[in-house]
Motif scaffolding. Sequence first.
Motif, PDB file in Angstrom:
ATOM      1  N   GLN A 108      33.607 -44.968   2.185  1.00  8.26           N
ATOM      2  CA  GLN A 108      33.066 -44.853   0.832  1.00  8.26           C
ATOM      3  C   GLN A 108      33.205 -43.424   0.313  1.00  8.26           C
ATOM      4  N   ALA A 109      32.959 -42.440   1.176  1.00 10.62           N
ATOM      5  CA  ALA A 109      33.103 -41.049   0.767  1.00 10.62           C
ATOM      6  C   ALA A 109      34.556 -40.726   0.456  1.00 10.62           C
ATOM      7  N   ASP A 110      35.497 -41.278   1.253  1.00 14.26           N
ATOM      8  CA  ASP A 110      36.917 -41.051   0.996  1.00 14.26           C
ATOM      9  C   ASP A 110      37.328 -41.639  -0.346  1.00 14.26           C
ATOM     10  N   ARG A 111      36.861 -42.840  -0.638  1.00 12.41           N
ATOM     11  CA  ARG A 111      37.203 -43.459  -1.927  1.00 12.41           C
ATOM     12  C   ARG A 111      36.660 -42.627  -3.088  1.00 12.41           C
ATOM     13  N   THR A 112      35.448 -42.105  -2.911  1.00 14.90           N
ATOM     14  CA  THR A 112      34.856 -41.279  -3.967  1.00 14.90           C
ATOM     15  C   THR A 112      35.670 -40.016  -4.191  1.00 14.90           C
ATOM     16  N   ARG A 113      36.115 -39.384  -3.079  1.00 17.18           N
ATOM     17  CA  ARG A 113      36.926 -38.170  -3.217  1.00 17.18           C
ATOM     18  C   ARG A 113      38.261 -38.470  -3.865  1.00 17.18           C
ATOM     19  N   ILE A 114      38.859 -39.614  -3.509  1.00 16.31           N
ATOM     20  CA  ILE A 114      40.156 -39.981  -4.093  1.00 16.31           C
ATOM     21  C   ILE A 114      40.021 -40.179  -5.596  1.00 16.31           C
ATOM     22  N   VAL A 115      38.966 -40.872  -5.992  1.00 12.44           N
ATOM     23  CA  VAL A 115      38.748 -41.108  -7.424  1.00 12.44           C
ATOM     24  C   VAL A 115      38.529 -39.795  -8.157  1.00 12.44           C
ATOM     25  N   GLU A 116      37.696 -38.936  -7.569  1.00 11.47           N
ATOM     26  CA  GLU A 116      37.418 -37.651  -8.215  1.00 11.47           C
ATOM     27  C   GLU A 116      38.674 -36.794  -8.288  1.00 11.47           C
ATOM     28  N   ASN A 117      39.435 -36.726  -7.186  1.00  6.01           N
ATOM     29  CA  ASN A 117      40.653 -35.919  -7.185  1.00  6.01           C
ATOM     30  C   ASN A 117      41.692 -36.484  -8.128  1.00  6.01           C
ATOM     31  N   GLY A 118      41.816 -37.822  -8.153  1.00  5.81           N
ATOM     32  CA  GLY A 118      42.780 -38.435  -9.065  1.00  5.81           C
ATOM     33  C   GLY A 118      42.451 -38.137 -10.505  1.00  5.81           C
ATOM     34  N   THR A 119      41.181 -38.214 -10.846  1.00  6.00           N
ATOM     35  CA  THR A 119      40.764 -37.903 -12.220  1.00  6.00           C
ATOM     36  C   THR A 119      41.048 -36.453 -12.555  1.00  6.00           C
ATOM     37  N   GLN A 120      40.786 -35.551 -11.619  1.00  9.16           N
ATOM     38  CA  GLN A 120      41.053 -34.140 -11.860  1.00  9.16           C
ATOM     39  C   GLN A 120      42.540 -33.880 -12.029  1.00  9.16           C
ATOM     40  N   GLU A 121      43.370 -34.546 -11.171  1.00  6.77           N
ATOM     41  CA  GLU A 121      44.814 -34.349 -11.278  1.00  6.77           C
ATOM     42  C   GLU A 121      45.340 -34.890 -12.603  1.00  6.77           C
ATOM     43  N   ASP A 122      44.825 -36.056 -13.028  1.00  6.37           N
ATOM     44  CA  ASP A 122      45.266 -36.619 -14.307  1.00  6.37           C
ATOM     45  C   ASP A 122      44.906 -35.690 -15.454  1.00  6.37           C
ATOM     46  N   ASN A 123      43.700 -35.160 -15.431  1.00  9.58           N
ATOM     47  CA  ASN A 123      43.283 -34.256 -16.501  1.00  9.58           C
ATOM     48  C   ASN A 123      44.135 -32.996 -16.530  1.00  9.58           C
ATOM     49  N   GLU A 124      44.458 -32.481 -15.324  1.00  8.58           N
ATOM     50  CA  GLU A 124      45.276 -31.270 -15.265  1.00  8.58           C
ATOM     51  C   GLU A 124      46.686 -31.554 -15.757  1.00  8.58           C
ATOM     52  N   ALA A 125      47.243 -32.726 -15.398  1.00  7.48           N
ATOM     53  CA  ALA A 125      48.586 -33.078 -15.865  1.00  7.48           C
ATOM     54  C   ALA A 125      48.616 -33.222 -17.386  1.00  7.48           C
ATOM     55  N   GLU A 126      47.576 -33.817 -17.951  1.00  6.55           N
ATOM     56  CA  GLU A 126      47.518 -33.965 -19.403  1.00  6.55           C
ATOM     57  C   GLU A 126      47.454 -32.611 -20.087  1.00  6.55           C
ATOM     58  N   ARG A 127      46.669 -31.695 -19.509  1.00  6.80           N
ATOM     59  CA  ARG A 127      46.596 -30.359 -20.101  1.00  6.80           C
ATOM     60  C   ARG A 127      47.941 -29.647 -20.028  1.00  6.80           C
ATOM     61  N   ASN A 128      48.627 -29.750 -18.874  1.00  7.50           N
ATOM     62  CA  ASN A 128      49.932 -29.106 -18.742  1.00  7.50           C
ATOM     63  C   ASN A 128      50.950 -29.698 -19.694  1.00  7.50           C
ATOM     64  N   LEU A 129      50.922 -31.033 -19.846  1.00  8.02           N
ATOM     65  CA  LEU A 129      51.840 -31.684 -20.768  1.00  8.02           C
ATOM     66  C   LEU A 129      51.590 -31.245 -22.198  1.00  8.02           C
ATOM     67  N   GLY A 130      50.316 -31.124 -22.550  1.00  7.91           N
ATOM     68  CA  GLY A 130      49.976 -30.677 -23.899  1.00  7.91           C
ATOM     69  C   GLY A 130      50.443 -29.258 -24.155  1.00  7.91           C
ATOM     70  N   ASP A 131      50.310 -28.380 -23.148  1.00 11.95           N
ATOM     71  CA  ASP A 131      50.768 -26.999 -23.313  1.00 11.95           C
ATOM     72  C   ASP A 131      52.275 -26.931 -23.440  1.00 11.95           C
TER      73      ASP A 131
END
Length: 220
Positions: A108-131
Amino acid sequence: MVIKVFLASSSGSTAIKKKQQDVVAFLEALKVDYTPLDIACNEENRMWMRKNVPEDKKPSTGIPLPPQIFNEESYCGDYDTFFDAKEDNTVYAFLGLPPPPGSKEAEQADRTRIVENGTQEDNEAERNLGDATEVPVKERNGDAHEEEERAADGEGDAGDEAAAGDEEEEEEEEADEQAHVEDEEEQEEEDLHSEDEEEAEVQEEEEEDLEETQEEEEAE
């Protein structure tokens, strides 16, 4: 880290005995090392438990009942909080211990970390794409941007004119109000003058009546 479970070996309460057995059996099933500390036969254990249970966790009577669970000196909780953690598969977090690999809590902790990391990576990719795809304002808008600037200047001039008109209206309103106040003051002065005249007339009549009365008395 040592898990301490404070128990009462000679408790007369069936409910307390059942709760103690439940905690101990579950810890043994998880193969968690713990140290049982008897408060019925050891006064030092009883006093230590009562002293180290936080005030906001104590019952209304002020005396915490067993079982009480600690990780070294850190308070974990009583039976109710232990039961909630067991139902939520968060017993290791409750005890302050890392969950063993392969356990439900670890997965359960691994799934939570994966979700959190995936969301962070998606947000960072969107910011880089926008820049990367951002285009300067002048290149993107061209003449339209210049027209917007001119329109904004025109709106600014119109706003200045409207503000000037508002100031003139305010000045006229203030002048009218001042004139109204002056009229009221004049009316008050006239009313006071009329009252003074009426009082003078009344006083004269009283003096005349008094003189007539004195003449009549002298004549008699």
